[in-house]
Design an enzyme around this catalytic site. Structure first.
Site: not given
Length: 260
Positions: A16, A18, A59, A85, A153, A166, A170, A201
């Site tokens: 889904s 990106l 992952v 992604c 990001s 987050y 990133k 998204t």
């Protein structure tokens, strides 16, 4: 790197958003694709439509990643392209006070670690294992043995309230891009990272229209959300342009995120 049916690619989070857009863009060039994702139903559908292979991969789990690469390579051959992604986020303040009763709480460390494990460690796990596989290949005629694209990001540079985990994850992806590119430079493997802004998204699909409108208005130009094919277009540019290496590139319509 010239993209055609002699090239294979692995896209994590490819069911889904990106990742799916990138899988579709690569397949349109003739590239054989393997979709790594946890969503079996969507992943199988995307892979089947593109004539590729779906691999159910977590992952954060080494055995799962190993099994995914083994299945992908058996089906489409050793990948020369890896696009990372797979990722997620949360929104929790480092420490906060309840408006109801004044009680104080802090960011649960297990919730912080979960984001790091998926977005940062999971990305590196796939990079290391894919790069090791790429080393078994001879370089193509244009000199590339492989290309790796990561997804960070804009929060890596201007994270908002509640985005400590987050942004850290990133930011780590951005921070490791150049060292990994240097690690692999002698092996003809290039490494780059994209820092998307606010993209349309599945993460935003359930948001009310007024929220989407407000987010769109915050983008300097164009005043809209990014579309996944625009991410895919930049990923393909990074792959096809042989001089693109060790770079972290924002794709955000010029936005700089406010605190909230």
């Amino acid at each position: 790197m010239k993209l055609d049916n002699t090239i294979s690619a692995v896209i994590t989070g490819g069911a889904s958003g990106l990742g799916e857009a990138t899988a579709r863009a690569l397949a349109a060039k003739g590239v054989k694709v393997a979709v790594f994702d946890l969503n079996e139903q969507k992943g199988e559908a995307v892979a089947q439509e593109l004539g590729g292979v779906f691999c159910k991969v977590n992952v954060t789990d080494e055995a799962s990643v190993d099994a995914g690469f083994e299945k992908a390579r058996a089906a489409i051959g050793q990948e020369r392209i890896l696009v990372n992604c797979a990722g997620t986020g949360n929104a929790i303040k480092t420490a906060s006070r309840s408006k109801e009763d004044g009680s104080i709480k802090h960011f649960p460390l297990d919730a912080f670690n979960a984001i790091i494990q998926i977005n940062l460690v999971g990305t590196f796990r796939c990079i290391a294992k894919s790069a090791a596989g790429m080393l078994s290949l001879d370089p193509t005629e244009d000199g590339d043995r492989g290309v790796i694209i990561n997804t960070a990001s804009v929060a890596a540079e201007d994270g908002q309230i509640g985005q400590a985990a987050y942004s850290a994850s990133k930011g780590g992806v951005v921070g490791m891009t150049l060292p990994i590119a240097r690690d692999l430079m002698g092996e003809a493997i290039r490494v780059n990272t994209i820092l998307p802004g606010i993209f349309n998204t599945p993460l935003l699909a359930a948001a009310p229209q007024n929220v989407k409108d407000a987010l769109s208005a915050s983008v300097p130009f164009p005043k809209r959300l990014g579309n996944p094919p625009e991410y895919a277009s930049l990923a393909l540019t990074m792959i096809e342009n042989g001089y693109f290496n060790g770079e972290d590139v924002r794709l955000d319509g010029g936005i700089r995120m406010a605190p909230r």
